[in-house]
Design a protein around this motif. Structure first.
Motif, PDB file in Angstrom:
ATOM      1  N   ALA A   1      -1.285 -29.160 -80.804  1.00  0.00           N
ATOM      2  CA  ALA A   1       0.047 -29.268 -80.531  1.00  0.00           C
ATOM      3  C   ALA A   1       0.498 -29.301 -79.156  1.00  0.00           C
ATOM      4  O   ALA A   1       1.181 -30.237 -78.809  1.00  0.00           O
ATOM      5  CB  ALA A   1       0.936 -28.199 -81.292  1.00  0.00           C
ATOM      6  N   GLN A   2      -0.199 -28.390 -78.315  1.00  0.00           N
ATOM      7  CA  GLN A   2       0.041 -28.380 -76.975  1.00  0.00           C
ATOM      8  C   GLN A   2      -0.806 -29.069 -76.036  1.00  0.00           C
ATOM      9  O   GLN A   2      -0.649 -29.290 -74.815  1.00  0.00           O
ATOM     10  CB  GLN A   2      -0.018 -26.768 -76.563  1.00  0.00           C
ATOM     11  CG  GLN A   2       1.017 -25.990 -77.132  1.00  0.00           C
ATOM     12  CD  GLN A   2       2.671 -26.525 -76.976  1.00  0.00           C
ATOM     13  OE1 GLN A   2       3.002 -26.968 -75.850  1.00  0.00           O
ATOM     14  NE2 GLN A   2       3.471 -26.721 -78.135  1.00  0.00           N
ATOM     15  N   GLY A   3      -2.010 -29.598 -76.286  1.00  0.00           N
ATOM     16  CA  GLY A   3      -3.089 -30.022 -75.581  1.00  0.00           C
ATOM     17  C   GLY A   3      -3.810 -28.946 -74.923  1.00  0.00           C
ATOM     18  O   GLY A   3      -3.549 -27.975 -75.149  1.00  0.00           O
TER      19      GLY A   3
ATOM     20  N   ARG B   1      -9.255 -21.669 -73.884  1.00  0.00           N
ATOM     21  CA  ARG B   1     -10.079 -22.822 -74.402  1.00  0.00           C
ATOM     22  C   ARG B   1     -11.582 -22.159 -74.461  1.00  0.00           C
ATOM     23  O   ARG B   1     -12.464 -22.414 -75.183  1.00  0.00           O
ATOM     24  CB  ARG B   1     -10.005 -24.039 -73.644  1.00  0.00           C
ATOM     25  CG  ARG B   1      -8.766 -24.828 -73.820  1.00  0.00           C
ATOM     26  CD  ARG B   1      -8.785 -26.491 -73.472  1.00  0.00           C
ATOM     27  NE  ARG B   1      -9.769 -26.553 -72.231  1.00  0.00           N
ATOM     28  CZ  ARG B   1      -9.418 -26.505 -71.042  1.00  0.00           C
ATOM     29  NH1 ARG B   1      -8.039 -26.337 -70.585  1.00  0.00           N
ATOM     30  NH2 ARG B   1     -10.166 -26.821 -69.988  1.00  0.00           N
TER      31      ARG B   1
ATOM     32  N   PRO C   1      -4.453 -21.451 -70.244  1.00  0.00           N
ATOM     33  CA  PRO C   1      -5.117 -22.572 -71.317  1.00  0.00           C
ATOM     34  C   PRO C   1      -6.514 -22.561 -71.096  1.00  0.00           C
ATOM     35  O   PRO C   1      -7.160 -22.715 -72.103  1.00  0.00           O
ATOM     36  CB  PRO C   1      -4.384 -23.816 -70.947  1.00  0.00           C
ATOM     37  CG  PRO C   1      -2.992 -23.029 -70.578  1.00  0.00           C
ATOM     38  CD  PRO C   1      -3.335 -22.060 -69.648  1.00  0.00           C
TER      39      PRO C   1
ATOM     40  N   ARG D   1      -7.416 -32.180 -78.160  1.00  0.00           N
ATOM     41  CA  ARG D   1      -6.484 -32.386 -79.420  1.00  0.00           C
ATOM     42  C   ARG D   1      -7.167 -32.743 -80.583  1.00  0.00           C
ATOM     43  O   ARG D   1      -7.079 -32.343 -81.793  1.00  0.00           O
ATOM     44  CB  ARG D   1      -5.364 -33.207 -79.179  1.00  0.00           C
ATOM     45  CG  ARG D   1      -4.236 -32.635 -78.170  1.00  0.00           C
ATOM     46  CD  ARG D   1      -3.130 -33.241 -78.073  1.00  0.00           C
ATOM     47  NE  ARG D   1      -2.039 -32.402 -77.218  1.00  0.00           N
ATOM     48  CZ  ARG D   1      -0.799 -32.989 -77.005  1.00  0.00           C
ATOM     49  NH1 ARG D   1      -0.513 -34.140 -77.170  1.00  0.00           N
ATOM     50  NH2 ARG D   1      -0.068 -32.092 -76.553  1.00  0.00           N
TER      51      ARG D   1
ATOM     52  N   GLN E   1       0.190 -19.588 -66.607  1.00  0.00           N
ATOM     53  CA  GLN E   1       0.533 -20.873 -66.999  1.00  0.00           C
ATOM     54  C   GLN E   1      -0.613 -22.082 -66.676  1.00  0.00           C
ATOM     55  O   GLN E   1      -0.819 -22.955 -67.313  1.00  0.00           O
ATOM     56  CB  GLN E   1       1.992 -21.455 -66.760  1.00  0.00           C
ATOM     57  CG  GLN E   1       3.066 -20.713 -67.311  1.00  0.00           C
ATOM     58  CD  GLN E   1       4.351 -21.007 -66.646  1.00  0.00           C
ATOM     59  OE1 GLN E   1       4.540 -21.210 -65.540  1.00  0.00           O
ATOM     60  NE2 GLN E   1       5.491 -20.831 -67.333  1.00  0.00           N
TER      61      GLN E   1
ATOM     62  N   PHE F   1      -2.740 -24.736 -82.131  1.00  0.00           N
ATOM     63  CA  PHE F   1      -2.100 -24.607 -80.991  1.00  0.00           C
ATOM     64  C   PHE F   1      -2.445 -25.767 -79.982  1.00  0.00           C
ATOM     65  O   PHE F   1      -1.755 -26.312 -79.445  1.00  0.00           O
ATOM     66  CB  PHE F   1      -2.073 -23.200 -80.315  1.00  0.00           C
ATOM     67  CG  PHE F   1      -0.899 -22.850 -79.295  1.00  0.00           C
ATOM     68  CD1 PHE F   1      -1.529 -23.133 -77.908  1.00  0.00           C
ATOM     69  CD2 PHE F   1       0.304 -22.569 -79.733  1.00  0.00           C
ATOM     70  CE1 PHE F   1      -0.444 -22.890 -76.981  1.00  0.00           C
ATOM     71  CE2 PHE F   1       0.993 -22.430 -78.596  1.00  0.00           C
ATOM     72  CZ  PHE F   1       0.854 -22.411 -77.250  1.00  0.00           C
ATOM     73  N   VAL F   2      -3.764 -25.657 -79.824  1.00  0.00           N
ATOM     74  CA  VAL F   2      -4.240 -26.894 -79.243  1.00  0.00           C
ATOM     75  C   VAL F   2      -4.152 -28.289 -79.314  1.00  0.00           C
ATOM     76  O   VAL F   2      -3.764 -29.064 -78.765  1.00  0.00           O
ATOM     77  CB  VAL F   2      -5.966 -26.573 -78.933  1.00  0.00           C
ATOM     78  CG1 VAL F   2      -6.573 -28.017 -78.351  1.00  0.00           C
ATOM     79  CG2 VAL F   2      -6.340 -25.302 -78.270  1.00  0.00           C
TER      80      VAL F   2
ATOM     81  N   GLY G   1      -3.973 -28.502 -71.575  1.00  0.00           N
ATOM     82  CA  GLY G   1      -3.280 -27.846 -70.669  1.00  0.00           C
ATOM     83  C   GLY G   1      -4.026 -28.216 -69.141  1.00  0.00           C
ATOM     84  O   GLY G   1      -4.809 -28.943 -69.288  1.00  0.00           O
TER      85      GLY G   1
ATOM     86  N   SER H   1      -8.165 -29.032 -66.916  1.00  0.00           N
ATOM     87  CA  SER H   1      -9.216 -29.744 -68.231  1.00  0.00           C
ATOM     88  C   SER H   1      -9.372 -31.074 -67.536  1.00  0.00           C
ATOM     89  O   SER H   1      -9.125 -31.495 -66.564  1.00  0.00           O
ATOM     90  CB  SER H   1      -8.212 -30.106 -69.333  1.00  0.00           C
ATOM     91  OG  SER H   1      -7.003 -30.646 -69.080  1.00  0.00           O
TER      92      SER H   1
END
Length: 142
Positions: A129-131, A17, A13, A79, A9, A126-127, A133, A136
């Motif tokens: 929608a979820q940002g 990325r 991400p 995003r 988790q 997916f990026v 993470g 970053s």
């Protein structure tokens, strides 16, 4: 097992990325290095376009790939970058990987490229929608 899930988790991400952005960053640099050859290929696929317009489209493609790829990599405005690349990939996939109109000996390779692009578009969505993470740019939670 709980520690593994927490690690995934936290760092998943970032690694995702990195893998996704790598494709666009490398592709952008290769297009710079082989600008004339890439422009020639694009002109063959879109013969009705003026050569100057092809060069402009290629420059925009490089900006989208490099700029968007770097933004996704570092997680800054990821995003928006993913959305821009996703929207750009729709016509690119349709124009450059139109497997349905090809002879059988060429169809399979373009079908694979088309499907690969569809999977990449899924990752980009997916990026969106979820940002980006954790880990970053602008986040201090890594």
């Amino acid at each position: 097992m709980k520690a593994v899930c927490k690690w995934v988790q936290q760092y998943g991400p970032l690694l995702g990325r990195l893998l996704l952005a790598n494709l666009f960053i490398v592709s952008g640099f290769k297009k710079i290095a082989g600008f004339a050859g890439t422009a020639g290929y694009m002109a063959k696929v879109m013969p009705a376009l003026d050569p100057n317009l092809v060069n402009i489209m290629l420059a925009l493609t490089i900006a989208i790939e490099l700029g968007g790829g770097l933004m996704i990599l570092v997680g800054w405005q990821a995003r928006w970058a993913a959305a821009a690349i996703l929207l750009w990939m729709i016509p690119v996939t349709y124009l450059f990987h139109a497997y349905w109109g090809l002879p059988p000996d060429q169809m399979q390779a373009q079908f694979i490229q088309f499907q690969k692009n569809m999977a990449i578009m899924g990752a980009l969505l997916f990026v969106v929608a979820q940002g980006p993470g954790p880990c970053s740019l602008g986040k201090d939670n890594c």
